[in-house]
Motif scaffolding. Structure first.
Motif, PDB file in Angstrom:
ATOM      1  N   GLU A 289       0.900  -1.296  -0.019  1.00 37.59           N
ATOM      2  CA  GLU A 289       0.084  -0.032  -0.147  1.00 37.59           C
ATOM      3  C   GLU A 289       1.077   1.214  -0.044  1.00 37.59           C
ATOM      4  O   GLU A 289       0.423   2.179  -0.512  1.00 37.59           O
ATOM      5  CB  GLU A 289      -0.788  -0.041   1.316  1.00 37.59           C
ATOM      6  CG  GLU A 289      -1.895  -1.136   1.243  1.00 37.59           C
ATOM      7  CD  GLU A 289      -2.688  -1.609   2.409  1.00 37.59           C
ATOM      8  OE1 GLU A 289      -3.776  -2.086   2.423  1.00 37.59           O
ATOM      9  OE2 GLU A 289      -2.189  -1.118   3.462  1.00 37.59           O
ATOM     10  N   ALA A 290       2.055   1.073   0.796  1.00 40.59           N
ATOM     11  CA  ALA A 290       2.937   2.336   0.924  1.00 40.59           C
ATOM     12  C   ALA A 290       3.879   2.684  -0.217  1.00 40.59           C
ATOM     13  O   ALA A 290       4.606   3.548  -0.336  1.00 40.59           O
ATOM     14  CB  ALA A 290       3.806   2.069   1.871  1.00 40.59           C
ATOM     15  N   GLY A 291       3.499   1.517  -1.415  1.00 38.36           N
ATOM     16  CA  GLY A 291       4.433   1.910  -2.736  1.00 38.36           C
ATOM     17  C   GLY A 291       5.785   1.327  -2.513  1.00 38.36           C
ATOM     18  O   GLY A 291       6.566   1.850  -3.377  1.00 38.36           O
ATOM     19  N   LEU A 292       5.805   0.317  -1.600  1.00 40.16           N
ATOM     20  CA  LEU A 292       7.395  -0.215  -1.304  1.00 40.16           C
ATOM     21  C   LEU A 292       7.566  -1.408  -2.024  1.00 40.16           C
ATOM     22  O   LEU A 292       8.265  -2.256  -1.641  1.00 40.16           O
ATOM     23  CB  LEU A 292       7.850  -0.024   0.023  1.00 40.16           C
ATOM     24  CG  LEU A 292       7.613   1.621   0.665  1.00 40.16           C
ATOM     25  CD1 LEU A 292       8.011   1.478   1.998  1.00 40.16           C
ATOM     26  CD2 LEU A 292       8.703   2.282  -0.144  1.00 40.16           C
ATOM     27  N   GLU A 317      -0.381  -9.759  -5.793  1.00 38.58           N
ATOM     28  CA  GLU A 317      -1.334 -10.607  -6.667  1.00 38.58           C
ATOM     29  C   GLU A 317      -2.567  -9.743  -7.078  1.00 38.58           C
ATOM     30  O   GLU A 317      -2.768  -9.520  -8.438  1.00 38.58           O
ATOM     31  CB  GLU A 317      -1.540 -11.743  -6.400  1.00 38.58           C
ATOM     32  CG  GLU A 317      -1.897 -12.781  -7.295  1.00 38.58           C
ATOM     33  CD  GLU A 317      -2.135 -14.076  -6.605  1.00 38.58           C
ATOM     34  OE1 GLU A 317      -3.228 -15.010  -6.982  1.00 38.58           O
ATOM     35  OE2 GLU A 317      -1.262 -14.758  -5.815  1.00 38.58           O
ATOM     36  N   GLU A 318      -3.282  -9.244  -6.137  1.00 39.04           N
ATOM     37  CA  GLU A 318      -4.569  -8.771  -6.393  1.00 39.04           C
ATOM     38  C   GLU A 318      -4.699  -7.151  -6.435  1.00 39.04           C
ATOM     39  O   GLU A 318      -5.800  -6.721  -6.833  1.00 39.04           O
ATOM     40  CB  GLU A 318      -5.548  -9.227  -5.194  1.00 39.04           C
ATOM     41  CG  GLU A 318      -6.061 -10.727  -5.180  1.00 39.04           C
ATOM     42  CD  GLU A 318      -6.733 -10.911  -4.044  1.00 39.04           C
ATOM     43  OE1 GLU A 318      -7.033 -10.324  -3.271  1.00 39.04           O
ATOM     44  OE2 GLU A 318      -6.949 -12.218  -3.987  1.00 39.04           O
ATOM     45  N   GLY A 319      -3.655  -6.466  -6.018  1.00 39.18           N
ATOM     46  CA  GLY A 319      -3.618  -5.395  -6.186  1.00 39.18           C
ATOM     47  C   GLY A 319      -4.104  -4.675  -4.713  1.00 39.18           C
ATOM     48  O   GLY A 319      -5.085  -5.206  -4.080  1.00 39.18           O
ATOM     49  N   PRO A 320      -3.465  -3.775  -4.046  1.00 39.57           N
ATOM     50  CA  PRO A 320      -3.758  -3.050  -2.707  1.00 39.57           C
ATOM     51  C   PRO A 320      -5.181  -2.381  -2.741  1.00 39.57           C
ATOM     52  O   PRO A 320      -5.236  -1.717  -3.966  1.00 39.57           O
ATOM     53  CB  PRO A 320      -2.854  -2.432  -2.579  1.00 39.57           C
ATOM     54  CG  PRO A 320      -2.144  -1.883  -3.676  1.00 39.57           C
ATOM     55  CD  PRO A 320      -2.487  -2.987  -4.604  1.00 39.57           C
ATOM     56  N   LYS A 321      -5.998  -2.330  -1.965  1.00 43.75           N
ATOM     57  CA  LYS A 321      -7.354  -1.572  -1.739  1.00 43.75           C
ATOM     58  C   LYS A 321      -7.090   0.016  -1.912  1.00 43.75           C
ATOM     59  O   LYS A 321      -7.872   0.960  -2.471  1.00 43.75           O
ATOM     60  CB  LYS A 321      -8.157  -1.982  -0.849  1.00 43.75           C
ATOM     61  CG  LYS A 321      -8.627  -3.454  -1.014  1.00 43.75           C
ATOM     62  CD  LYS A 321      -9.852  -3.514  -0.223  1.00 43.75           C
ATOM     63  CE  LYS A 321     -10.591  -5.009  -0.205  1.00 43.75           C
ATOM     64  NZ  LYS A 321      -9.723  -5.969  -0.038  1.00 43.75           N
ATOM     65  N   ILE A 322      -5.972   0.249  -1.034  1.00 43.42           N
ATOM     66  CA  ILE A 322      -5.555   1.763  -1.046  1.00 43.42           C
ATOM     67  C   ILE A 322      -3.798   1.975  -1.439  1.00 43.42           C
ATOM     68  O   ILE A 322      -3.285   0.981  -1.402  1.00 43.42           O
ATOM     69  CB  ILE A 322      -5.745   2.343   0.444  1.00 43.42           C
ATOM     70  CG1 ILE A 322      -4.787   1.480   1.366  1.00 43.42           C
ATOM     71  CG2 ILE A 322      -7.169   2.326   0.648  1.00 43.42           C
ATOM     72  CD1 ILE A 322      -4.828   2.287   2.796  1.00 43.42           C
ATOM     73  N   ARG A 323      -3.625   3.205  -1.883  1.00 35.56           N
ATOM     74  CA  ARG A 323      -2.298   3.377  -2.438  1.00 35.56           C
ATOM     75  C   ARG A 323      -1.782   4.520  -1.839  1.00 35.56           C
ATOM     76  O   ARG A 323      -2.455   5.831  -1.928  1.00 35.56           O
ATOM     77  CB  ARG A 323      -2.119   3.298  -3.993  1.00 35.56           C
ATOM     78  CG  ARG A 323      -2.410   1.677  -4.404  1.00 35.56           C
ATOM     79  CD  ARG A 323      -2.571   2.039  -5.961  1.00 35.56           C
ATOM     80  NE  ARG A 323      -3.417   0.830  -6.424  1.00 35.56           N
ATOM     81  CZ  ARG A 323      -2.759  -0.075  -7.527  1.00 35.56           C
ATOM     82  NH1 ARG A 323      -1.347   0.246  -7.588  1.00 35.56           N
ATOM     83  NH2 ARG A 323      -3.202  -1.065  -7.792  1.00 35.56           N
ATOM     84  N   ARG A 324      -0.518   4.859  -1.504  1.00 32.97           N
ATOM     85  CA  ARG A 324       0.220   6.033  -1.184  1.00 32.97           C
ATOM     86  C   ARG A 324       0.451   6.763  -2.517  1.00 32.97           C
ATOM     87  O   ARG A 324       1.194   5.973  -3.528  1.00 32.97           O
ATOM     88  CB  ARG A 324       1.219   5.926  -0.657  1.00 32.97           C
ATOM     89  CG  ARG A 324       2.084   7.263  -0.203  1.00 32.97           C
ATOM     90  CD  ARG A 324       3.048   6.892   0.903  1.00 32.97           C
ATOM     91  NE  ARG A 324       4.257   6.171   0.035  1.00 32.97           N
ATOM     92  CZ  ARG A 324       5.431   6.439  -0.425  1.00 32.97           C
ATOM     93  NH1 ARG A 324       5.370   7.842  -0.360  1.00 32.97           N
ATOM     94  NH2 ARG A 324       6.415   5.934  -1.192  1.00 32.97           N
ATOM     95  N   VAL A 325       0.020   7.960  -2.775  1.00 35.42           N
ATOM     96  CA  VAL A 325       0.302   8.743  -3.741  1.00 35.42           C
ATOM     97  C   VAL A 325       0.656  10.119  -3.486  1.00 35.42           C
ATOM     98  O   VAL A 325       0.623  10.628  -2.379  1.00 35.42           O
ATOM     99  CB  VAL A 325      -0.799   8.892  -4.917  1.00 35.42           C
ATOM    100  CG1 VAL A 325      -1.238   7.341  -5.534  1.00 35.42           C
ATOM    101  CG2 VAL A 325      -2.181   9.408  -4.284  1.00 35.42           C
TER     102      VAL A 325
END
Lengths: 406, 160
Positions: A289-292, A317-325
């Motif tokens: 989620e933190a982009g690391l 695999e599935e992609g995170p629900k939230i992402r740091r941008v």
């Protein structure tokens, strides 16, 4: 979160020190006697350092230069920071690497001796306990630096796992480097100035590399790394030699490298798009989620074997629900906890760090949004004191990084 | 920052020759405190002239905040009450509330601060003023500090 003018300068302490909940809400006279001092404390005061409580330490938030000037000077010339509040740690023993790999996401075994990388300590749920720069000195010696505000928690965590590991016959022990101080030397003049103080050829030492060497007559651990996006070094120096080294660096730079406090350090790391643990990364946030995700490494993705690997590998695999941008925005600078909305006014997330960029002269921020709203160029609204202002998702780093690479 | 404060103090001192009695400085931080103004413990000043009171933040406050990058002010016509927040100052360092030292109705807002928030740093007592208020209870002014009292207050706060 906001302070009145009477809390002048204290707000940032609270903002920066969220990992250390004890610091929150303290005022100027936050029982100064309880605060720890680095060996450079008197040196800071003599140089006009404004000392504030930070993660249990009395640290300079700025010196005579303004935060704006300090930030810009770091990128134009250079900065010297006392970061001795951070905790340096050596893990030794023939099973050090398998031990550490149970606790962090990085491919430590895959590091060449004398190199390091950013990594994350995770919990069983895949959340981040702390971020850390970990260096493989040799195959049976790892050197790492953890956040001051996370020191107690990290050491407890490592110790618990070490006990269990040793009881099964594993060979690992630790040494906490409380006999050393840590200086960060950052910016374009970092390498030329440090070269005056050592016989080792620094032009052969690249970003992420580590050496034990003599600097200004003292045996130092040198890592070509930092927290500003600039080329530079972190120097672990025996505490009795720390003040002399700081003086020598300032002198050799002919005043161009300036002592720089935590205020500018925060602006610099934000401009470089780097996370501040406690703001941009917390117990419930995963490295994905933190982009690391880049820090996990191919072998670790295939094998797992670290705390929370099941959660983290599933997210990859599935992609995170939230992402740091990252964001650019108009109006007042967004701060931690400002709400992020889509253009229809629906809540999509929250800012975790933000401010006015001294180098770009505009607002920059980072925060978490629901996946789908994370692409660069996505228009958003950022709510500050009840008013919503225009913002847009932006790629990070905000200011290009200048790491020294072959 | 010290250098700019000194320059600032000199300039304000010069200006004060025409409009105010002489200014004097805090020994520790070189901030200017003007005679003739009233001060709140939350570091705002108020200048009462005729039926209007002008409000801003002190030199000491701007010096501690550092470069102001945004000033969030209310609309003309809104009412403010003594001790309550009417806006916010954003510096590189932090966000701080601005409290009104007096109650009343806002009759004018310094719109120049939208474009040039740095006026709060360069001219805290003149071009960097924030709001003009028609006081509803002018007697509130009496409970505020005078210049000498405020100077002492800042020195004590600094020494903590």
């Amino acid at each position: 979160m906001r302070g009145g003018l009477w809390q002048l300068g204290q707000s940032i302490t609270r903002r920066l020190a969220q990992a250390d909940k004890k610091t929150i809400g303290r005022r100027c006279f936050a029982s100064d006697a309880d605060l720890k001092k680095t060996v450079l404390y008197d040196f800071h005061v003599v140089h006009g350092g404004k000392m504030v409580p930070f993660a249990g330490w009395s640290m300079p938030i700025q010196y005579k230069d303004s935060i704006m000037d300090s930030t810009v000077n770091c990128r134009e010339n250079g900065s010297l920071f006392d970061v001795s509040h951070m905790c340096g740690l050596s893990l030794k023993g023939k099973d050090t690497i398998p031990f550490l790999e149970k606790l962090v996401i990085g491919d430590v075994a895959g590091l060449a001796p004398g190199t390091g990388t950013l990594t994350v300590f995770t919990n069983e749920k895949g959340g981040a306990i702390d971020d850390s720069v970990v260096t493989k000195v040799t195959n049976d010696h790892i050197y790492l630096v953890v956040n001051a505000g996370c020191r107690d928690k990290d050491l407890t965590h490592i110790e618990e796992h070490m006990k269990a590991f040793k009881s099964k016959g594993g060979d690992v022990s630790w040494h906490i480097h409380d006999e050393r101080s840590l200086l960060a030397l950052q910016g374009p003049l970092a390498a030329p100035v440090l070269q005056y103080l050592t016989k080792d050829d620094l032009s052969k030492m690249y970003f992420g590399e580590f050496r034990v060497l003599d600097i200004n007559g003292a045996a130092c651990f040198l890592t070509r790394t930092g927290y500003t996006g600039e080329d530079g070094f972190e120097i672990s120096v025996p505490s009795e030699n720390a003040v002399d080294l700081a003086k020598a660096i300032l002198e050799k730079s002919e005043g161009k490298i300036r002592l720089t406090g935590l205020g500018a350090r925060d602006s610099l790391r934000l401009e470089a798009g780097l996370c501040l643990y406690g703001n941009d990364m917390e117990q419930h946030i995963t490295p994905v989620e933190a982009g690391l995700t880049w820090a996990i490494g191919k072998r670790r993705r295939a094998e797992g074997g670290f705390l929370g690997a099941d959660v983290i590998l599933k997210q990859i695999e599935e992609g995170p629900k939230i992402r740091r941008v990252g964001f650019f925005s108009s109006g007042p600078p967004p701060r931690s906890h400002s709400e992020i909305q889509d253009t229809n006014g629906q809540n999509i997330g929250e800012i975790t760090s933000g401010g006015f960029s001294p180098c770009l002269k505009k607002n920059i921020a980072m925060g978490y949004v629901k996946s789908g709203n994370h692409k660069a160029g996505t228009n958003v609204k950022i709510v500050i004191r009840g008013k919503s202002y225009d913002g847009a998702v932006t790629k990070m780093p905000f200011v290009p990084t200048k790491y020294y690479k072959p | 920052m010290w250098a700019s404060s000194i320059a600032n103090a000199l300039r304000v001192s010069t200006a004060s020759r025409t409009s105010f009695p002489p200014a004097f400085s805090l020994t520790r931080c070189f901030s200017t405190v003007l005679e003739g103004l009233k001060y709140a413990s939350s570091h705002e000043w108020v200048r009462h002239e005729g039926s209007v009171a002008t409000v801003g933040i002190t030199d000491h406050a701007q010096d501690h905040l550092g470069e102001v990058v945004f000033v969030d002010l209310p609309e003309t016509g809104t009412s403010v009450s003594s001790g309550s927040s009417f806006g916010a100052v954003e510096s590189v360092k932090a966000t701080s509330d601005i409290n009104s030292p007096i109650s009343g109705e806002i009759v004018e807002v310094n719109t120049k601060l939208t474009e040039t928030p740095g006026l709060v740093n360069s001219s805290p007592y003149e071009d960097g003023w924030m709001i003009k208020v028609k006081p509803s209870s002018p007697s509130e002014l009496e409970s505020l500090m005078g210049a000498k009292e405020y100077t002492k207050f800042c020195e004590e706060e600094e020494s903590h």
